[in-house]
Design a protein around this motif. Structure first.
Motif, PDB file in Angstrom:
ATOM      1  N   THR A 140       0.848  -1.188   0.000  1.00  0.00           N
ATOM      2  CA  THR A 140       0.000   0.000   0.000  1.00  0.00           C
ATOM      3  C   THR A 140       0.887   1.243   0.000  1.00  0.00           C
ATOM      4  O   THR A 140       2.085   1.175   0.306  1.00  0.00           O
ATOM      5  CB  THR A 140      -0.880   0.032   1.269  1.00  0.00           C
ATOM      6  N   GLU A 141       0.257   2.392  -0.315  1.00  0.00           N
ATOM      7  CA  GLU A 141       1.012   3.656  -0.349  1.00  0.00           C
ATOM      8  C   GLU A 141       1.607   3.932   1.032  1.00  0.00           C
ATOM      9  O   GLU A 141       2.726   4.419   1.159  1.00  0.00           O
ATOM     10  CB  GLU A 141       0.082   4.801  -0.785  1.00  0.00           C
ATOM     11  N   THR A 142       0.880   3.543   2.078  1.00  0.00           N
ATOM     12  CA  THR A 142       1.372   3.789   3.439  1.00  0.00           C
ATOM     13  C   THR A 142       2.610   2.942   3.727  1.00  0.00           C
ATOM     14  O   THR A 142       3.595   3.413   4.298  1.00  0.00           O
ATOM     15  CB  THR A 142       0.260   3.464   4.447  1.00  0.00           C
ATOM     16  N   CYS A 155       8.080  10.119  -0.722  1.00  0.00           N
ATOM     17  CA  CYS A 155       8.068  10.006   0.751  1.00  0.00           C
ATOM     18  C   CYS A 155       7.454  11.267   1.363  1.00  0.00           C
ATOM     19  O   CYS A 155       6.795  11.221   2.384  1.00  0.00           O
ATOM     20  CB  CYS A 155       9.496   9.952   1.289  1.00  0.00           C
ATOM     21  N   ILE A 156       7.700  12.402   0.732  1.00  0.00           N
ATOM     22  CA  ILE A 156       7.266  13.699   1.275  1.00  0.00           C
ATOM     23  C   ILE A 156       5.798  13.955   0.955  1.00  0.00           C
ATOM     24  O   ILE A 156       5.046  14.476   1.778  1.00  0.00           O
ATOM     25  CB  ILE A 156       8.166  14.817   0.690  1.00  0.00           C
ATOM     26  N   GLU A 157       5.352  13.529  -0.253  1.00  0.00           N
ATOM     27  CA  GLU A 157       3.985  13.862  -0.695  1.00  0.00           C
ATOM     28  C   GLU A 157       2.961  12.787  -0.318  1.00  0.00           C
ATOM     29  O   GLU A 157       1.784  13.102  -0.093  1.00  0.00           O
ATOM     30  CB  GLU A 157       3.993  14.099  -2.208  1.00  0.00           C
ATOM     31  N   SER A 158       3.398  11.527  -0.240  1.00  0.00           N
ATOM     32  CA  SER A 158       2.431  10.450   0.004  1.00  0.00           C
ATOM     33  C   SER A 158       1.663  10.583   1.312  1.00  0.00           C
ATOM     34  O   SER A 158       0.447  10.333   1.326  1.00  0.00           O
ATOM     35  CB  SER A 158       3.146   9.091  -0.014  1.00  0.00           C
ATOM     36  N   PRO A 159       2.352  10.967   2.429  1.00  0.00           N
ATOM     37  CA  PRO A 159       1.574  11.070   3.679  1.00  0.00           C
ATOM     38  C   PRO A 159       0.347  11.981   3.537  1.00  0.00           C
ATOM     39  O   PRO A 159      -0.732  11.644   4.038  1.00  0.00           O
ATOM     40  CB  PRO A 159       2.587  11.627   4.676  1.00  0.00           C
ATOM     41  N   THR A 160       0.488  13.097   2.805  1.00  0.00           N
ATOM     42  CA  THR A 160      -0.663  13.992   2.615  1.00  0.00           C
ATOM     43  C   THR A 160      -1.746  13.284   1.807  1.00  0.00           C
ATOM     44  O   THR A 160      -2.932  13.316   2.172  1.00  0.00           O
ATOM     45  CB  THR A 160      -0.215  15.278   1.875  1.00  0.00           C
ATOM     46  N   ARG A 176      -6.488   1.652  21.497  1.00  0.00           N
ATOM     47  CA  ARG A 176      -5.410   2.139  22.369  1.00  0.00           C
ATOM     48  C   ARG A 176      -4.367   2.879  21.524  1.00  0.00           C
ATOM     49  O   ARG A 176      -3.808   3.887  21.948  1.00  0.00           O
ATOM     50  CB  ARG A 176      -4.757   0.960  23.110  1.00  0.00           C
ATOM     51  N   MET A 177      -4.159   2.397  20.295  1.00  0.00           N
ATOM     52  CA  MET A 177      -3.203   3.091  19.403  1.00  0.00           C
ATOM     53  C   MET A 177      -3.678   4.514  19.154  1.00  0.00           C
ATOM     54  O   MET A 177      -2.901   5.462  19.209  1.00  0.00           O
ATOM     55  CB  MET A 177      -3.123   2.362  18.069  1.00  0.00           C
ATOM     56  N   MET A 178      -4.989   4.628  18.878  1.00  0.00           N
ATOM     57  CA  MET A 178      -5.569   5.964  18.593  1.00  0.00           C
ATOM     58  C   MET A 178      -5.344   6.881  19.801  1.00  0.00           C
ATOM     59  O   MET A 178      -4.880   8.009  19.649  1.00  0.00           O
ATOM     60  CB  MET A 178      -7.075   5.824  18.306  1.00  0.00           C
ATOM     61  N   LYS A 179      -5.593   6.351  20.991  1.00  0.00           N
ATOM     62  CA  LYS A 179      -5.439   7.192  22.217  1.00  0.00           C
ATOM     63  C   LYS A 179      -3.992   7.629  22.353  1.00  0.00           C
ATOM     64  O   LYS A 179      -3.695   8.783  22.672  1.00  0.00           O
ATOM     65  CB  LYS A 179      -5.887   6.395  23.458  1.00  0.00           C
ATOM     66  N   PHE A 196      -0.826  11.990  12.966  1.00  0.00           N
ATOM     67  CA  PHE A 196      -0.788  10.889  11.981  1.00  0.00           C
ATOM     68  C   PHE A 196       0.654  10.640  11.543  1.00  0.00           C
ATOM     69  O   PHE A 196       1.112   9.497  11.464  1.00  0.00           O
ATOM     70  CB  PHE A 196      -1.665  11.271  10.781  1.00  0.00           C
ATOM     71  N   LEU A 197       1.394  11.721  11.273  1.00  0.00           N
ATOM     72  CA  LEU A 197       2.777  11.593  10.788  1.00  0.00           C
ATOM     73  C   LEU A 197       3.679  10.959  11.855  1.00  0.00           C
ATOM     74  O   LEU A 197       4.631  10.249  11.519  1.00  0.00           O
ATOM     75  CB  LEU A 197       3.312  12.983  10.400  1.00  0.00           C
ATOM     76  N   ASN A 198       3.346  11.179  13.131  1.00  0.00           N
ATOM     77  CA  ASN A 198       4.117  10.541  14.204  1.00  0.00           C
ATOM     78  C   ASN A 198       4.040   9.014  14.090  1.00  0.00           C
ATOM     79  O   ASN A 198       5.016   8.301  14.341  1.00  0.00           O
ATOM     80  CB  ASN A 198       3.608  10.983  15.584  1.00  0.00           C
ATOM     81  N   LEU A 199       2.860   8.513  13.678  1.00  0.00           N
ATOM     82  CA  LEU A 199       2.692   7.064  13.485  1.00  0.00           C
ATOM     83  C   LEU A 199       3.588   6.581  12.335  1.00  0.00           C
ATOM     84  O   LEU A 199       4.352   5.614  12.486  1.00  0.00           O
ATOM     85  CB  LEU A 199       1.234   6.732  13.170  1.00  0.00           C
ATOM     86  N   ILE A 200       3.533   7.292  11.216  1.00  0.00           N
ATOM     87  CA  ILE A 200       4.324   6.898  10.042  1.00  0.00           C
ATOM     88  C   ILE A 200       5.820   6.978  10.373  1.00  0.00           C
ATOM     89  O   ILE A 200       6.595   6.053  10.080  1.00  0.00           O
ATOM     90  CB  ILE A 200       3.998   7.805   8.824  1.00  0.00           C
ATOM     91  N   GLY A 201       6.207   8.055  11.036  1.00  0.00           N
ATOM     92  CA  GLY A 201       7.616   8.238  11.401  1.00  0.00           C
ATOM     93  C   GLY A 201       8.100   7.151  12.346  1.00  0.00           C
ATOM     94  O   GLY A 201       9.177   6.569  12.164  1.00  0.00           O
ATOM     95  N   GLY A 202       7.268   6.831  13.347  1.00  0.00           N
ATOM     96  CA  GLY A 202       7.644   5.778  14.306  1.00  0.00           C
ATOM     97  C   GLY A 202       7.818   4.436  13.620  1.00  0.00           C
ATOM     98  O   GLY A 202       8.760   3.681  13.900  1.00  0.00           O
TER      99      GLY A 202
END
Lengths: 100, 100
Positions: A8-10, B13-18, B59-62, B77-83
């Protein structure tokens, strides 16, 4: 064998930073960090248009090199990508006049 | 007109998260945040294998919802992708036994 679905893109967002970082960090010396030369090669190859507008790419390296060891580790590199992703989202939000 | 070169992996990598964030945040309500439902749809669609191993996606959402407003903004959201990108790089480093 289970058919592997295309990533996936993610998943690409998550895996690409490692692929890009290792492509440039592995060129010489320590394979786990970007030297200044490797960082400038990365910037001129992967972000050429952006880099052309930078008066002083060295200054960018200094700003990113939080532990001032003259190298960029993966976290310091990811801060650059993350910062640019936020800037990209901000400009997307401004351009589409989303209501907060 | 200048020929547009195909985007580099870094630009993606820069544009996909958006692109990914807006795909799911735009489904209902506030287009600038992910509601809990939108977040779970994102996790089950984009990170299905990972999500199946999560005992409690709520719990992940919290954990991600730093300002506890019941929504995820782009930075959260980006913190999740970065982690996950850091975890991906760590496992790459371990698997290839790079010397620090």
């Amino acid at each position: 064998m289970a058919k592997m679905s295309s990533p996936t893109e993610t998943k690409q967002c998550i895996e690409s930073p490692t692929a890009v970082f290792q492509k440039f960090a592995g060129k010489a010396g320590n394979n786990c960090t970007l030297s200044k030369t490797e960082f400038l090669t990365f910037m001129n190859t992967e972000l050429a248009a952006f880099t052309k507008n930078q008066k002083d790419p060295d200054r960018m390296m200094k700003k990113l090199d939080l532990n001032t060891d003259g190298q960029l580790d993966f976290q310091e590199f990811l801060n650059l990508i993350g910062g640019m992703a936020v800037a990209c989202h901000d400009s997307f939000t401004r351009s589409t006049h989303f209501q907060k």
